[in-house]
Write a protein that holds these residues in place. Sequence first.
Motif, PDB file in Angstrom:
ATOM      1  N   GLY A 192       0.806  -1.209   0.000  1.00 11.36           N
ATOM      2  CA  GLY A 192       0.000   0.000   0.000  1.00 11.36           C
ATOM      3  C   GLY A 192       0.837   1.256   0.000  1.00 11.36           C
ATOM      4  N   ARG A 193       0.181   2.348   0.363  1.00 10.06           N
ATOM      5  CA  ARG A 193       0.843   3.650   0.382  1.00 10.06           C
ATOM      6  C   ARG A 193       2.030   3.651   1.337  1.00 10.06           C
ATOM      7  NH1 ARG A 193      -2.591   8.390  -0.499  1.00 10.06           N
ATOM      8  NH2 ARG A 193      -4.161   7.355   0.771  1.00 10.06           N
ATOM      9  N   ARG A 252      -5.353   0.716  -3.842  1.00  7.71           N
ATOM     10  CA  ARG A 252      -5.574   1.755  -4.847  1.00  7.71           C
ATOM     11  C   ARG A 252      -4.644   2.935  -4.629  1.00  7.71           C
ATOM     12  NH1 ARG A 252     -11.402   4.175  -6.528  1.00  7.71           N
ATOM     13  NH2 ARG A 252     -10.770   6.305  -6.903  1.00  7.71           N
ATOM     14  N   ALA A 253      -4.347   3.239  -3.376  1.00  8.14           N
ATOM     15  CA  ALA A 253      -3.447   4.359  -3.107  1.00  8.14           C
ATOM     16  C   ALA A 253      -2.078   4.102  -3.730  1.00  8.14           C
ATOM     17  CB  ALA A 253      -3.328   4.588  -1.604  1.00  8.14           C
ATOM     18  N   GLY A 291      -9.430  -5.020  -4.683  1.00 12.15           N
ATOM     19  CA  GLY A 291     -10.492  -4.288  -4.001  1.00 12.15           C
ATOM     20  C   GLY A 291     -11.716  -4.080  -4.847  1.00 12.15           C
ATOM     21  N   GLN A 292     -12.568  -3.213  -4.325  1.00 17.79           N
ATOM     22  CA  GLN A 292     -13.874  -2.948  -4.932  1.00 17.79           C
ATOM     23  C   GLN A 292     -13.781  -2.583  -6.408  1.00 17.79           C
ATOM     24  OE1 GLN A 292     -16.202  -0.175  -2.577  1.00 17.79           O
ATOM     25  NE2 GLN A 292     -17.104   0.641  -4.437  1.00 17.79           N
ATOM     26  N   GLY A 322     -10.979  -3.080  -8.179  1.00 14.56           N
ATOM     27  CA  GLY A 322      -9.871  -3.847  -8.726  1.00 14.56           C
ATOM     28  C   GLY A 322     -10.243  -5.316  -8.799  1.00 14.56           C
ATOM     29  N   GLY A 337       1.785  -2.332   4.699  1.00 14.85           N
ATOM     30  CA  GLY A 337       1.562  -0.884   4.632  1.00 14.85           C
ATOM     31  C   GLY A 337       0.229  -0.537   4.012  1.00 14.85           C
ATOM     32  N   SER A 361      -3.816   0.221   4.999  1.00 12.86           N
ATOM     33  CA  SER A 361      -4.610   0.542   6.192  1.00 12.86           C
ATOM     34  C   SER A 361      -5.809  -0.388   6.361  1.00 12.86           C
ATOM     35  CB  SER A 361      -5.103   2.002   6.118  1.00 12.86           C
ATOM     36  OG  SER A 361      -5.905   2.193   4.964  1.00 12.86           O
ATOM     37  N   GLY A 362      -6.350  -0.897   5.213  1.00 11.58           N
ATOM     38  CA  GLY A 362      -7.494  -1.806   5.306  1.00 11.58           C
ATOM     39  C   GLY A 362      -8.828  -1.099   5.162  1.00 11.58           C
ATOM     40  N   ALA A 363      -8.879  -0.120   4.245  1.00 10.23           N
ATOM     41  CA  ALA A 363     -10.149   0.557   3.954  1.00 10.23           C
ATOM     42  C   ALA A 363     -11.157  -0.474   3.443  1.00 10.23           C
ATOM     43  CB  ALA A 363      -9.924   1.632   2.881  1.00 10.23           C
ATOM     44  N   ASN A 394       1.768  -3.398   9.727  1.00 10.60           N
ATOM     45  CA  ASN A 394       1.430  -1.969   9.692  1.00 10.60           C
ATOM     46  C   ASN A 394       1.980  -1.326  10.956  1.00 10.60           C
ATOM     47  OD1 ASN A 394      -0.110   0.582   9.799  1.00 10.60           O
ATOM     48  ND2 ASN A 394      -1.252  -0.328   8.104  1.00 10.60           N
ATOM     49  N   ASP A 414       0.777   1.215  12.427  1.00  7.59           N
ATOM     50  CA  ASP A 414      -0.315   1.790  13.220  1.00  7.59           C
ATOM     51  C   ASP A 414      -1.170   0.662  13.812  1.00  7.59           C
ATOM     52  OD1 ASP A 414      -2.506   3.048  14.245  1.00  7.59           O
ATOM     53  OD2 ASP A 414      -3.247   3.831  12.325  1.00  7.59           O
ATOM     54  N   GLY A 462       4.568  -2.772  13.285  1.00  9.21           N
ATOM     55  CA  GLY A 462       5.976  -2.413  13.165  1.00  9.21           C
ATOM     56  C   GLY A 462       6.262  -1.803  11.818  1.00  9.21           C
ATOM     57  N   ASP A 463       7.514  -1.431  11.622  1.00  6.17           N
ATOM     58  CA  ASP A 463       7.945  -0.796  10.384  1.00  6.17           C
ATOM     59  C   ASP A 463       8.241  -1.877   9.347  1.00  6.17           C
ATOM     60  OD1 ASP A 463       9.244   0.497   8.319  1.00  6.17           O
ATOM     61  OD2 ASP A 463      10.341   1.860   9.647  1.00  6.17           O
ATOM     62  N   LEU A 464       7.514  -1.821   8.252  1.00 10.58           N
ATOM     63  CA  LEU A 464       7.683  -2.874   7.240  1.00 10.58           C
ATOM     64  C   LEU A 464       9.093  -2.885   6.658  1.00 10.58           C
ATOM     65  CD1 LEU A 464       7.470  -1.920   3.929  1.00 10.58           C
ATOM     66  CD2 LEU A 464       5.251  -1.191   4.761  1.00 10.58           C
TER      67      LEU A 464
HETATM   68  P1  FAD Z   1      -3.492   4.436   3.414  1.00  2.63           P
HETATM   69  O1  FAD Z   1      -4.909   4.388   3.825  1.00  2.63           O
HETATM   70  O2  FAD Z   1      -2.835   5.758   3.322  1.00  2.63           O
HETATM   71  O3  FAD Z   1      -2.698   3.495   4.406  1.00  2.63           O
HETATM   72  C1  FAD Z   1      -1.304   3.359   4.396  1.00  2.63           C
HETATM   73  C2  FAD Z   1      -0.962   2.526   5.607  1.00  2.63           C
HETATM   74  O4  FAD Z   1       0.431   2.261   5.608  1.00  2.63           O
HETATM   75  C3  FAD Z   1      -1.295   3.193   6.941  1.00  2.63           C
HETATM   76  O5  FAD Z   1      -2.154   2.334   7.676  1.00  2.63           O
HETATM   77  C4  FAD Z   1       0.048   3.375   7.626  1.00  2.63           C
HETATM   78  O6  FAD Z   1      -0.013   3.177   9.027  1.00  2.63           O
HETATM   79  C5  FAD Z   1       0.864   2.289   6.959  1.00  2.63           C
HETATM   80  N1  FAD Z   1       2.302   2.554   6.945  1.00  2.63           N
HETATM   81  C6  FAD Z   1       2.927   3.704   6.543  1.00  2.63           C
HETATM   82  N2  FAD Z   1       4.249   3.547   6.615  1.00  2.63           N
HETATM   83  C7  FAD Z   1       4.485   2.300   7.093  1.00  2.63           C
HETATM   84  C8  FAD Z   1       5.653   1.578   7.429  1.00  2.63           C
HETATM   85  N3  FAD Z   1       6.889   2.083   7.237  1.00  2.63           N
HETATM   86  N4  FAD Z   1       5.524   0.308   7.907  1.00  2.63           N
HETATM   87  C9  FAD Z   1       4.295  -0.238   8.119  1.00  2.63           C
HETATM   88  N5  FAD Z   1       3.139   0.427   7.836  1.00  2.63           N
HETATM   89  C10 FAD Z   1       3.238   1.682   7.320  1.00  2.63           C
HETATM   90  N6  FAD Z   1      -8.800   1.001  -2.388  1.00  2.63           N
HETATM   91  C11 FAD Z   1      -8.290  -0.205  -2.714  1.00  2.63           C
HETATM   92  O7  FAD Z   1      -7.283  -0.645  -2.162  1.00  2.63           O
HETATM   93  N7  FAD Z   1      -8.883  -0.948  -3.684  1.00  2.63           N
HETATM   94  C12 FAD Z   1      -9.993  -0.553  -4.347  1.00  2.63           C
HETATM   95  O8  FAD Z   1     -10.482  -1.265  -5.221  1.00  2.63           O
HETATM   96  C13 FAD Z   1     -10.571   0.712  -3.998  1.00  2.63           C
HETATM   97  N8  FAD Z   1     -11.683   1.138  -4.593  1.00  2.63           N
HETATM   98  C14 FAD Z   1     -12.249   2.330  -4.186  1.00  2.63           C
HETATM   99  C15 FAD Z   1     -13.467   2.736  -4.731  1.00  2.63           C
HETATM  100  C16 FAD Z   1     -14.050   3.913  -4.309  1.00  2.63           C
HETATM  101  C17 FAD Z   1     -15.364   4.311  -4.904  1.00  2.63           C
HETATM  102  C18 FAD Z   1     -13.418   4.716  -3.321  1.00  2.63           C
HETATM  103  C19 FAD Z   1     -14.046   5.972  -2.848  1.00  2.63           C
HETATM  104  C20 FAD Z   1     -12.214   4.318  -2.790  1.00  2.63           C
HETATM  105  C21 FAD Z   1     -11.612   3.130  -3.213  1.00  2.63           C
HETATM  106  N9  FAD Z   1     -10.396   2.704  -2.681  1.00  2.63           N
HETATM  107  C22 FAD Z   1      -9.904   1.473  -3.008  1.00  2.63           C
HETATM  108  C23 FAD Z   1      -9.558   3.592  -1.837  1.00  2.63           C
HETATM  109  C24 FAD Z   1      -9.645   3.269  -0.356  1.00  2.63           C
HETATM  110  O9  FAD Z   1     -10.723   3.990   0.221  1.00  2.63           O
HETATM  111  C25 FAD Z   1      -8.361   3.685   0.359  1.00  2.63           C
HETATM  112  O10 FAD Z   1      -8.123   5.051   0.104  1.00  2.63           O
HETATM  113  C26 FAD Z   1      -7.125   2.900  -0.061  1.00  2.63           C
HETATM  114  O11 FAD Z   1      -7.387   1.516   0.019  1.00  2.63           O
HETATM  115  C27 FAD Z   1      -5.975   3.251   0.880  1.00  2.63           C
HETATM  116  O12 FAD Z   1      -4.822   2.599   0.438  1.00  2.63           O
HETATM  117  P2  FAD Z   1      -3.655   2.305   1.500  1.00  2.63           P
HETATM  118  O13 FAD Z   1      -4.186   1.426   2.568  1.00  2.63           O
HETATM  119  O14 FAD Z   1      -2.488   1.806   0.706  1.00  2.63           O
HETATM  120  O15 FAD Z   1      -3.284   3.765   1.993  1.00  2.63           O
END
Ligand code: FAD
Length: 333
Positions: free
Chosen positions: A220-221, A247-248, A262-263, A265, A277, A279-281, A298, A300, A315-317
Amino acid sequence: MGYPENPILVLVDLDATGRPASSTAALLGAASTIGRPVALIVGGAPDAAGELAALGAAVIMSEDADASLLTVPVVDALQRAYDAMRPDAVLISNSIAGRDVAGRFAVRAKLALSVDAVGVSRDEEGIVAHHSVYGGAYLVDSAPTFGAPVITVRQGAVEVRAAAVDDPVFAGAAYGGAPDEVAALTASALPAATVGAIEAVEQASSRPELRGATRVVSGGRGLASKEKFVLVEELADALGAAVGASRAAVDAGYIPQSHQVGQTGVSVSPQLYVALGISGAIQHRAGMQTSKTIVAINKDAEAPIFDVADFGVVGDLFTLVPQIIAALEARKK
Ligand code: FAD
């Protein structure tokens, strides 16, 4: 030649080489829980009979098809097989091509369509499809009030495998030919998109395909950059896993959209899903929550991914993942 009792018509998805796709075993397995699987291959290798019999297909039907047309020849073949057999249900892979065929066939045959089933069963009133919805938060059932349902089955969701069939029979006879003849398809001449050109894409890696993979490692992000996303790929390779992403991560350009889980994807149901990394949206969980074992890393402790994880590491990935890769590599020696 007759058909078995309670036939379940299974459309075999083909891979790029024309062989039955890896999703076939689960489709035939699902069919075996509600009746006798009857496989239909359209435009694929008729010599796949033995392969399909080993996967539990009681009768094999094979049709030629005009490869220059998209979808419609497959729907034609399905219609023909359906009319000849009158199965209790039609099972099709929930792949992109499978969903296309299923939707068109259901409309044409005026049958109920159940999409993205994670299982099927039979009760006193007929066939029931089971679905995982709202990010896996609820399991719901669907069943038609009339006719046989057309059901697309999520790849990787069904673990049951059918017992091998000793004596598969070509059902060319059902179309008026000798039992071992491959029936020629009479095209419906309904409008179809035409294939202009096919370009083989060189696969850059030997990693398993995301859909239907038994292991998936997603990033992830939290990976923070395209360069660092390589860590996800390294762990995937150490585990023999496919690579997924949130998606991020896709929006940030770390990896192409075809890897998005995801939804909006790909939906996956592997034996092992590792989320790094992420978050689990809810939109991400919608595509992976039916995974058998979920491992999350993660930093957090409050991240919602831990609500669905079987094993969670706070922990830190960037510290943890290299250690995990080193431990996995050490075990291989
Ligand atoms: P973030 O939410 O930013 O989470 C990043 C995580 O990384 C955080 O929990 C943080 O604590 C952790 N992190 C940061 N640095 C480290 C580190 N060094 N070590 C360990 N952990 C760390 N999302 C999808 O994934 N798939 C979909 O199909 C999808 N479809 C969507 C459809 C719609 C209509 C909408 C509105 C949104 C959709 N989303 C989808 C987006 C979704 O809502 C989230 O925004 C997205 O999943 C967030 O991605 P993320 O978890 O990578 O990022």
